[in-house]
Design an enzyme around this catalytic site. Sequence first.
Site, PDB file in Angstrom:
ATOM      1  N   HIS A 120       0.854  -1.198   0.000  1.00  0.00           N
ATOM      2  CA  HIS A 120       0.000   0.000   0.000  1.00  0.00           C
ATOM      3  C   HIS A 120       0.881   1.236   0.000  1.00  0.00           C
ATOM      4  O   HIS A 120       1.778   1.374   0.841  1.00  0.00           O
ATOM      5  CB  HIS A 120      -0.893   0.024   1.237  1.00  0.00           C
ATOM      6  CG  HIS A 120      -1.839   1.194   1.261  1.00  0.00           C
ATOM      7  ND1 HIS A 120      -3.003   1.214   0.536  1.00  0.00           N
ATOM      8  CD2 HIS A 120      -1.774   2.390   1.910  1.00  0.00           C
ATOM      9  CE1 HIS A 120      -3.625   2.361   0.735  1.00  0.00           C
ATOM     10  NE2 HIS A 120      -2.895   3.092   1.563  1.00  0.00           N
ATOM     11  N   ASP A 156      -7.485  -1.718   4.357  1.00  0.00           N
ATOM     12  CA  ASP A 156      -6.101  -1.304   4.637  1.00  0.00           C
ATOM     13  C   ASP A 156      -5.848  -1.171   6.132  1.00  0.00           C
ATOM     14  O   ASP A 156      -5.136  -0.275   6.591  1.00  0.00           O
ATOM     15  CB  ASP A 156      -5.772   0.024   3.940  1.00  0.00           C
ATOM     16  CG  ASP A 156      -6.019  -0.027   2.453  1.00  0.00           C
ATOM     17  OD1 ASP A 156      -5.877  -1.113   1.868  1.00  0.00           O
ATOM     18  OD2 ASP A 156      -6.353   1.024   1.864  1.00  0.00           O
ATOM     19  N   CYS A 719      35.576  37.769  10.516  1.00  0.00           N
ATOM     20  CA  CYS A 719      36.217  39.033  10.146  1.00  0.00           C
ATOM     21  C   CYS A 719      35.875  40.159  11.105  1.00  0.00           C
ATOM     22  O   CYS A 719      36.676  41.074  11.314  1.00  0.00           O
ATOM     23  CB  CYS A 719      35.862  39.409   8.716  1.00  0.00           C
ATOM     24  SG  CYS A 719      34.101  39.364   8.370  1.00  0.00           S
TER      25      CYS A 719
END
Length: 914
Positions: A120, A156, A719
């Site tokens: 699935h 499912d 810097c």
Amino acid sequence: MVCFNFFYQAYQHKLKLALIGQSVFGQEVYNKLRKEGHKVVGVFTVPDKNGQADPLALAAEKDGTPVFKFPRWRAKGKPIQEVVAAYKSVGAELNVLPFCTQFIPMDVIDCPKHGSIIYHPSILPRHRGASAINWTLIQGDKKAGFTIFWADDGLDTGPILLQRECDVGQNDTVDDLYNRFLFPEGIKAMVEAVHLIADGKAPRIPQPKEGATYEGIQKKENAEISWDQPAAALHNWIRGHDKVPGAWATIDGQVVTFYGSSLLDASVPAGQELAIKGASRPGLVTKNGLVIFGNDGKMVLVRNLQFEDGKMIPASKYFSADETTALELTEEEQKMAEDIRAIWKGILSNVAVIEDSTDFFKSGASSMHVVRMLEEIKQKYSGLQLQNEDVYMATKFADFIQMAVRKFRGEDKEEELVIDYVSKNVNNMTVNMPYQCFINGHFINADDGKTYDTINPADGSIIASVSSASLADVDKAVAAAKEAFENGEWGRMNARERGRLMYRLADLMEEHQEELATIESIDSGAVYTLALKTHVGMSVQTFRYFAGWCDKIQGATIPINQARPNHNLTFTKKEPIGVCAIVIPWNYPLMMLAWKSAACLAAGNTLVLKPAQVTPLTSLKFAELSAKAGFPKGVINILPGSGGLVGQHLSEHPDVRKVGFTGSTPTGKQIMKSAATNLKKVSLELGGKSPLIIFSDCELDRAVKMGMGAVYFNKGENCIAAGRLFVEESIHDEFVRKVVEEIKKMKIGDPLDRSTDHGPQNHKAHLEKLLQYCETGVKEGATLVYGGRQVCRPGFFMEPTVFTDVEDHMYIAQEESFGPVMVISKFKNGDVDGVLRRANTTEYGLASGVFTKDISKALYISEKLEAGTVFINTYNKTDVAAPFGGFKQSGFGKDLGEEALHEYLRTKAITVEY
């Protein structure tokens, strides 16, 4: 031998399988399972359609595997006994359902010894239902994936056997997810699941109730676009239905389906308005496609449109009549056309004769047949590279042949970017790093073949051997940049299109931010979390900021004296300069590239960039992303190698019209001398010895925290780092004590460790220089309170260091360390002007800071400090919109903000008499 036996035992158990399903996916699962030695005793699939057998059936029939083609398994809700009996006759031990659109009775599901497993395409329990992939995209999920689960009587809902997941890209479609992950990884996982079952190791994990969703099947009738939504929701709806069933709207009275959408983060492009039913604002047909608008005013770009008759066109051609002249075919091309006709006939077996007017889809073909057709063509003509989209754009045979011949001839073909990578598995990912020079859109070896090693400062190991550019490479890169500027597409491109490319590049940098940050970390020693947030994060912001400036660069009209009776108009134009050389340092490799390159490109220039020799890798990765973003060849060129060779030649080169440099003051002075050969425009961001003044009336804990950040941020390789702290006498000792307490809490270690505070110095020579700097401080009489030593571990690690009792004449009071060294001097209570004089007694003027609750005092000091940036009660707070640059020997010119654009523009005055 042990390893061999393990795998032999793991795969020695084989099963008798029934495959129930269909499609190319089912076919591949079938082939892999047979290859692994499992016996497929029966294949149960759908009946032939238009005389065409399903791919799974074709593969099984070819092997002699029993194939059953039942139109249905149930009638009136009950199993059809003849069908169930036919199934039981094969004697399967496990049912494998790789992709199945039929409803299978529980008599069949539960029949085998091991039951049934189903693939699935979602991460269950989310997105149950047949349109799971669609809904993953429609709902804007950031993760997709698949589940193999044990079938039960729910929809499912069965126990999980295994799951896999993947990231969802911003513009991914169903096809993208399927082709990239769901198809290849799903096949592997189905085979793995069968092995686990065969060996008795397959889990059955109940699906959680939390997070469960079920969405209905998406069909054409419910795929109409609802326009009262934000752009992101419109985009998700369109891509969630691309290619099937297709999101649609009504235009000029007919249904038009939208394909190929992407979010468009840019200014509204020029185009012709197109009324769309239901949309509150007309779309715009532009040269790149159809632009549609969400209810939030943001935009979506749609590449292709399909009409009711099946014809698909580029959306940019909506108003254009098809006036393409038919090609005359050579003898070889005529043979190719007949071969393709035979392939069409093999697929469309129900069509008696393939004529020029035969429509592929109206003759019964489906998306499955598109894949088959293209694969068969590829087998015969490997040089003909066709995509699925090509078939949808030319559905009739005659149109398809014309398109195929044009592709075969190489017309409108974009040359593929070829990249040799050095790949490393690091930081839980695979990073792919280009290592060659990037010149005129190609990664190539240096002209003389020379290379050098770039080193990981965390352990001293070699990351890659990188091409070392030669003088000949400089000449080639400058020539490519000049050609792109003067004669190429870039020089003709309008400002908004330029901005669109820069937005796209920023998006790609953001999509690759973890990879970029990882490369930055291993190449420069930056702590990963800082690299992700600052090195990469600010680089993305910088490109987006300057992308927005592209179409806002304006001149002015100027009133002048007029000699009557004539009238005069004077106006100015801001023009790009031409080829720019950009030379960047090693402390923020990607961010320094972005600070200069973004302004340079926004102004319309082309560039040749030389990264620092010790940190070339993110610059080369940037080159790759710029090509993928669509920047024309020659616009961006990257030359790793020696500064003394490459940087020097660039600053002298007569075809370079501007040099932008960040680095040391001595090198900056040399660049100015070299640039004088043809009076190039120059901007320099050089060294610093930034003073930070801390008064007794400050918020002390905040001053300690911010003061430490001012010195130790990015290992001191910064810097604008506070090179010297002036602390008022009454709080001096407490300030030092609190600093040392906090230093002891800092974790020094692997820069990829998320808990690390302090990583290695950039390279070995720099570490040695810092140690010498500390020795000098001690010899001159400064008090070393903490640190000053190399950490006893592999790599180039240095302890955070604190010096006190630093007097103005000392070396460490005057010179920049560019490392994690805090240099502290006292000043007398209340001596504001005295400490100001001391703070300004330096040849540098990059940044400065002050901590005090007295805002009047703070503003007075900010006026008197001779520095390009002053921080009040904060530090290191830079922003892409704020100009950045120094005074005195810290250089001149600005990065960031509107002022940075002017560094890459020239002003032309035009007077007209009328």
